[in-house]
Design a protein around this motif. Sequence first.
Motif, mmCIF file in Angstrom:
data_model
loop_
_atom_site.group_PDB
_atom_site.id
_atom_site.type_symbol
_atom_site.label_atom_id
_atom_site.label_comp_id
_atom_site.label_asym_id
_atom_site.label_seq_id
_atom_site.Cartn_x
_atom_site.Cartn_y
_atom_site.Cartn_z
ATOM 1 N N LEU A 1 0.911 -1.456 0.248
ATOM 2 C CA LEU A 1 -0.664 0.092 -0.092
ATOM 3 C C LEU A 1 0.934 1.178 0.214
ATOM 4 O O LEU A 1 0.678 2.487 -0.494
ATOM 5 C CB LEU A 1 -0.971 0.042 1.522
ATOM 6 C CG LEU A 1 -2.058 1.160 1.584
ATOM 7 C CD1 LEU A 1 -3.278 1.099 -0.202
ATOM 8 C CD2 LEU A 1 -2.656 0.810 2.661
ATOM 9 N N ALA A 2 1.629 1.122 1.025
ATOM 10 C CA ALA A 2 2.830 2.009 0.604
ATOM 11 C C ALA A 2 3.439 2.776 -0.832
ATOM 12 O O ALA A 2 3.580 3.628 -1.323
ATOM 13 C CB ALA A 2 3.705 2.611 1.543
ATOM 14 N N LEU B 1 2.177 1.628 -2.977
ATOM 15 C CA LEU B 1 0.811 2.212 -4.391
ATOM 16 C C LEU B 1 0.856 3.563 -4.095
ATOM 17 O O LEU B 1 1.153 4.200 -4.826
ATOM 18 C CB LEU B 1 -0.333 1.307 -3.727
ATOM 19 C CG LEU B 1 -1.475 2.079 -5.146
ATOM 20 C CD1 LEU B 1 -0.831 1.450 -6.142
ATOM 21 C CD2 LEU B 1 -2.541 1.320 -4.548
ATOM 22 N N VAL B 2 0.426 4.462 -3.008
ATOM 23 C CA VAL B 2 0.055 5.722 -2.670
ATOM 24 C C VAL B 2 2.009 5.888 -3.299
ATOM 25 O O VAL B 2 1.804 7.162 -3.521
ATOM 26 C CB VAL B 2 0.614 5.267 -1.330
ATOM 27 C CG1 VAL B 2 0.749 7.627 -0.246
ATOM 28 C CG2 VAL B 2 -1.006 4.905 -0.549
ATOM 29 N N LEU B 3 3.130 6.421 -3.002
ATOM 30 C CA LEU B 3 4.075 6.682 -3.475
ATOM 31 C C LEU B 3 4.111 6.324 -5.167
ATOM 32 O O LEU B 3 4.082 7.818 -5.282
ATOM 33 C CB LEU B 3 5.710 5.511 -2.834
ATOM 34 C CG LEU B 3 7.230 7.020 -3.021
ATOM 35 C CD1 LEU B 3 6.833 8.001 -2.890
ATOM 36 C CD2 LEU B 3 7.937 6.051 -2.752
ATOM 37 N N SER B 4 4.343 5.820 -5.638
ATOM 38 C CA SER B 4 3.615 5.138 -7.244
ATOM 39 C C SER B 4 2.326 6.439 -7.592
ATOM 40 O O SER B 4 3.174 7.673 -8.444
ATOM 41 C CB SER B 4 3.602 4.015 -7.428
ATOM 42 O OG SER B 4 3.500 4.265 -8.664
ATOM 43 N N VAL B 5 1.648 6.693 -7.020
ATOM 44 C CA VAL B 5 0.127 7.008 -7.335
ATOM 45 C C VAL B 5 0.994 8.697 -7.420
ATOM 46 O O VAL B 5 0.465 9.675 -8.320
ATOM 47 C CB VAL B 5 -0.949 6.454 -6.195
ATOM 48 C CG1 VAL B 5 -1.818 8.382 -7.013
ATOM 49 C CG2 VAL B 5 -1.857 5.735 -7.119
ATOM 50 N N SER B 6 1.853 9.347 -5.849
ATOM 51 C CA SER B 6 1.760 10.704 -6.248
ATOM 52 C C SER B 6 2.648 10.765 -7.275
ATOM 53 O O SER B 6 3.043 11.926 -7.241
ATOM 54 C CB SER B 6 2.131 10.672 -4.804
ATOM 55 O OG SER B 6 1.754 10.468 -3.682
#
Length: 85
Positions: free
Chosen positions: A27-28, A30-35
Amino acid sequence: GIVSLMVLAPRAVGGPEESIFYPMVGLALLVLSVSVMAYLFFYRPVTMLLDGEREKAVTLFLQTVGIFAVATAAVFLVSLIVHPA
């Protein structure tokens, strides 16, 4: 590479193969990638659009998406060649 590291590192040090940290790290990431992708794909075109450079903003956005699509297709094709179904 990151997923392989997550799976193989616990085995190398003798830790548990399944852990609550796998979903948390996933999840971390994924959030970093999306950002990062939001910044790369949208920040510059939106600032250009707000500055009144509509044509340049649209061109930059479409070029960025096109390059990403070509890179994704290349990775997909390589994965099909390396690991055929």
